[in-house]
Write an enzyme that holds these catalytic residues in place. Structure first.
Site, PDB file in Angstrom:
ATOM      1  N   ASN A  98      -3.897   5.866  -0.348  1.00  0.00           N
ATOM      2  CA  ASN A  98      -3.284   6.041   0.969  1.00  0.00           C
ATOM      3  C   ASN A  98      -2.532   7.359   1.102  1.00  0.00           C
ATOM      4  OD1 ASN A  98      -4.156   3.783   2.479  1.00  0.00           O
ATOM      5  ND2 ASN A  98      -2.838   2.483   1.247  1.00  0.00           N
ATOM      6  N   SER A 105       0.811  -1.208   0.000  1.00  0.00           N
ATOM      7  CA  SER A 105       0.000   0.000   0.000  1.00  0.00           C
ATOM      8  C   SER A 105       0.850   1.265   0.000  1.00  0.00           C
ATOM      9  CB  SER A 105      -0.927   0.008   1.225  1.00  0.00           C
ATOM     10  OG  SER A 105      -0.198  -0.269   2.402  1.00  0.00           O
ATOM     11  N   GLU A 131      -5.630  -0.427  -7.426  1.00  0.00           N
ATOM     12  CA  GLU A 131      -4.600   0.480  -7.945  1.00  0.00           C
ATOM     13  C   GLU A 131      -3.552  -0.324  -8.701  1.00  0.00           C
ATOM     14  OE1 GLU A 131      -4.142   4.352  -5.109  1.00  0.00           O
ATOM     15  OE2 GLU A 131      -3.373   2.477  -4.272  1.00  0.00           O
ATOM     16  N   HIS A 142      -2.548  -3.205  -6.017  1.00  0.00           N
ATOM     17  CA  HIS A 142      -3.033  -2.847  -4.685  1.00  0.00           C
ATOM     18  C   HIS A 142      -4.549  -2.942  -4.592  1.00  0.00           C
ATOM     19  CE1 HIS A 142      -3.634   0.356  -1.360  1.00  0.00           C
ATOM     20  NE2 HIS A 142      -3.526  -0.848  -0.827  1.00  0.00           N
TER      21      HIS A 142
END
Length: 291
Positions: free
Chosen positions: A190, A119, A152, A140
């Site tokens: 994130n 992440s 992602e 991800h």
């Protein structure tokens, strides 16, 4: 490349969710973990989550049984070597991830695509520790994997177009949506989410609000489905801290400095739901704020 077989490294919260969605989509999945008990727990969780989908009429009983039949487990990492695609979903520590890829390397097919569900960690740097940086990508998934729609896709500096388009096709086959992100610390989700959680912890640390008032304020005042401290517990406070450290070190900006209170909770082993204590205590019938 046409992907048919998938190896998943790590049977924790992310790994079992990834195995679940791939098996349900028709892929043959081999789930690996160093712990046989973790693999047994993962199969139990996958079964319960599939049961939930059956009860909600999202899938049929036959589809559930077929998905379970496509998942095999192993504690031997090298058993994944024949997979078309390998997804590393181990703990968010770079040394652990690079060791996994180095151990796998001699046993892989020349065409195998390597990916990490990291992440926050640099994909270019992870790829450089392998013999196939052109066939390496960040992959991800969001938590919980069976529910969340986004994946992602992060290209390292050496990732080739064939690998990218192969994974784009895989994401589509799972019924999910891909977002392409550049290889910068924490990528898109994130990069935005973790500083918000960290700021919520600072708000608690500085006495601006209590755990409950902070979470209720964001749920009722910003229409978030889950408060930031409740979400941190769900993600895992160790994971939140690891991502904030990557942001702080990678971008050299003090605005990403992890809150000392977040560090204290992690040092205490209060990591959230997975340890039954974090910003809430989950050991009773209902969660109770710990601060």
């Amino acid at each position: 490349m046409d992907v048919k077989t998938v190896g998943v490294v790590g049977a924790g919260q992310m790994g079992n969710g990834i195995a679940h969605v791939f098996a349900l989509a028709g892929y043959e999945v081999t789930l690996n973990d160093i712990s046989a008990d973790a693999l047994d727990r993962a199969l139990g969780i996958i079964g319960k989550n599939l049961d939930r989908q059956v009860s909600r009429e999202k899938i049929s009983e036959a589809e559930k049984q077929a998905a379970l039949g496509r998942i095999s487990t192993t504690t031997v990492l090298t058993d994944l070597g024949s997979s078309d695609l390998i997804i590393e979903a181990a703990t968010e520590r770079e040394t652990v991830k690079t060791a996994i890829f180095e151990d796998l390397q001699p046993h892989l097919k020349p065409t195998t695509i390597l990916t990490s569900n990291t992440s926050s960690i640099s994909i270019t740097r992870l790829a450089s520790r392998t013999d196939r940086p052109e066939k390496f990508m960040g992959f991800h998934f969001m938590n919980p994997v069976p529910v969340m729609q986004l994946v992602e896709l992060i290209r390292g500096i050496a990732t080739d177009e064939e690998t990218y388009h192969s994974l784009l096709k895989v994401v589509e086959s799972l019924g999910k949506t891909a977002a392409s992100a550049e290889d910068f610390p924490a990528f898109i989700v994130n990069r935005i989410l973790m500083p918000m959680i960290n700021e919520a912890v600072y708000t608690l640390y500085e006495g601006v609000g209590s755990v409950r008032s902070i979470d209720e304020s964001m749920k009722l005042g910003a229409n978030h489905p889950m408060g930031p401290l409740e979400l941190a517990d769900f993600i895992g406070l160790d994971t939140c801290l690891a991502i904030m450290n990557v942001l702080h070190e990678g971008l050299a900006d003090t605005k990403y400095r992890p809150c000392p209170l977040l560090t204290k909770y992690v040092e205490a082993g209060w990591l959230g739901r997975k340890t039954n204590r974090g910003f809430y205590d989950y050991r009773g019938e209902t969660p109770v704020p710990t601060r």
